[in-house]
Design an enzyme around this catalytic site. Structure first.
Site, PDB file in Angstrom:
ATOM      1  CG  ASP A   1       3.058  -6.359   7.567  1.00 28.34           C
ATOM      2  OD1 ASP A   1       2.559  -5.864   6.536  1.00 28.34           O
ATOM      3  OD2 ASP A   1       2.390  -6.998   8.400  1.00 28.34           O
TER       4      ASP A   1
ATOM      5  N   GLY B   1       0.850  -1.203   0.000  1.00 25.97           N
ATOM      6  CA  GLY B   1       0.000   0.000   0.000  1.00 25.97           C
ATOM      7  C   GLY B   1       0.879   1.244   0.000  1.00 25.97           C
TER       8      GLY B   1
ATOM      9  CB  THR C   1       2.938   1.073   6.073  1.00 22.17           C
ATOM     10  OG1 THR C   1       1.579   0.784   6.468  1.00 22.17           O
ATOM     11  CG2 THR C   1       3.818   0.869   7.293  1.00 22.17           C
TER      12      THR C   1
ATOM     13  NE  ARG D   1      -3.511  -5.787   5.779  1.00 21.25           N
ATOM     14  CZ  ARG D   1      -2.942  -5.532   4.614  1.00 21.25           C
ATOM     15  NH1 ARG D   1      -3.571  -5.844   3.521  1.00 21.25           N
ATOM     16  NH2 ARG D   1      -1.756  -4.964   4.544  1.00 21.25           N
TER      17      ARG D   1
ATOM     18  CG  ASP E   1      -1.642  -0.017   8.191  1.00 19.74           C
ATOM     19  OD1 ASP E   1      -2.433   0.880   7.871  1.00 19.74           O
ATOM     20  OD2 ASP E   1      -1.682  -1.168   7.723  1.00 19.74           O
TER      21      ASP E   1
ATOM     22  NE  ARG F   1      -2.055  -4.438  -0.838  1.00 20.52           N
ATOM     23  CZ  ARG F   1      -1.571  -3.802   0.227  1.00 20.52           C
ATOM     24  NH1 ARG F   1      -0.462  -4.218   0.785  1.00 20.52           N
ATOM     25  NH2 ARG F   1      -2.215  -2.764   0.737  1.00 20.52           N
TER      26      ARG F   1
ATOM     27  CG  ASP G   1       1.599  -2.316  10.631  1.00 22.82           C
ATOM     28  OD1 ASP G   1       2.394  -1.672   9.921  1.00 22.82           O
ATOM     29  OD2 ASP G   1       0.866  -3.217  10.190  1.00 22.82           O
TER      30      ASP G   1
END
Ligand code: F6P
Length: 328
Positions: A107, A15, A130, A176, A132, A76, A134
């Site tokens: 990731d 992403g 990203t 996510r 996120d 992806r 994360d």
């Protein structure tokens, strides 16, 4: 600084995130600064396999620091998940005399990079890009700050309509596997409740909170839900409230979706991306491989890719308390 690497490839994968262009610019310009060759790989790992490489100079990355998305484009890649895909990518890199790889992504990107660096003897460094946030090993990832500001701007607008109509809104934000966008943005918009995967909260508890808010005559409410939340998506939650608390709330749902990934990067993301891009080039030149560059406590830090992707719970324990105390 001594380096055996003479030509790098840089790619963006997974992403896309605002600030990736600022990072590409930093990688390219620091390669030029150190008199190393650099190619940009189009379409992430798919382009790496296909030999879709663009030689880059300092001028190739002018006027992109402020642009969202990624000028290299992203993918992806399913093919890169196979041994054949990785081997073809390695051959294509050798043919183009590339001897070092810098990947910007999240990731999934890093899992691919890790496997590739174990399968083939080519130095690889990851840069966290990203929305996120994360990844373990960096306080912030490129794109997170911009996404947060996008969410805050959108939810502030929803708050206006919620307050005008005495409504309860469930708002789904991205993430996510991680609730970091939900949590930080939720605090910033004064959400009445925040549902994140890291702290599973039963729907019963949410309903109790809504009952309490109703008793206190709170007229409108905002509940932020991370998309990875286990207890159900925003539509199911809204339905549950309608059924179990009939007449008490006029419920609406908003899914913010991909607007969170777009837009011009904030100052914080541009600076982070610039520092990490230079850091990645200099660390790989110094002989590092299989690692992610990050910023921890404002210092450049390296973390093995294997650890970076571990989804170590990064929600500070006191943050949920902040939400609870401030939502009375
Ligand atoms: O990883 C970034 C992210 O935006 C997640 O928050 C989200 O779940 C996912 O990507 C969406 O991916 P796609 O754009 O492929 O649907």
């Amino acid at each position: 600084m001594l380096s055996k690497i003479s030509k790098f490839a840089v790619l963006t994968s997974g992403g896309e995130a605002p600030g990736m262009n600022a990072c590409i610019r930093a990688v390219v310009r620091s390669c030029v600064y150190h008199q190393l060759g650099v190619v940009g790989v189009h379409r992430g790992y798919d382009g790496l396999i296909d030999g879709d490489y663009e030689p880059m100079q300092a001028s190739s990355v002018r006027n992109i620091i402020h642009r969202g998305g990624t000028v290299l484009r992203s993918a992806r890649s399913q093919r890169f998940r196979t041994p054949e895909g990785m081997d073809t990518a390695y051959q294509a890199m050798r043919t183009a005399d590339i001897d070092g790889l810098i990947v910007i992504g999240g990731d999934g990107t890093f899992r691919g990079a890790l496997e590739f660096s174990q399968r083939h003897t080519i130095p690889v460094i990851g840069i966290p890009g990203t929305i996120d946030n994360d990844l373990h090993g960096s306080d912030f990832t490129i794109g997170y700050d911009t996404a947060l500001n996008t969410v805050v701007e959108a939810v502030d607008k929803i708050r206006d309509t919620a307050a005008s109509h005495d409504r309860l809104f469930f708002i789904e934000v991205m993430g996510r596997d991680a609730g970091l966008i939900a949590l930080r943005a939720g605090i910033a918009v004064g959400a009445e409740d925040i549902l994140v995967p890291e702290h599973p909260q039963s729907v019963e508890r949410l309903l109790e909170n809504l009952e309490t808010a109703h008793r206190r005559k709170k007229l409108s409410s905002i509940v932020i839900v991370a998309e990875g939340e286990k207890e159900g998506n925003v539509f199911k939650l809204a339905e549950r409230v309608r059924q179990q608390m009939p007449g008490k709330y006029d419920v609406r749902v908003a899914v913010l979706g991909h607007i969170q990934r777009g837009g011009s990067p904030t100052c914080a993301d541009r600076v982070l991306a610039s520092r990490l891009g230079i850091g990645a080039v200099e660390k790989i030149m110094a002989g590092e491989t299989g690692k992610m560059v990050g910023i921890i406590n404002n210092e450049l830090a390296l973390t093995p890719l294997s650890l970076a992707v571990k989804h170590i719970n990064t929600i500070p324990s006191d943050w949920m308390r902040v939400v609870e105390i401030l939502s009375i």
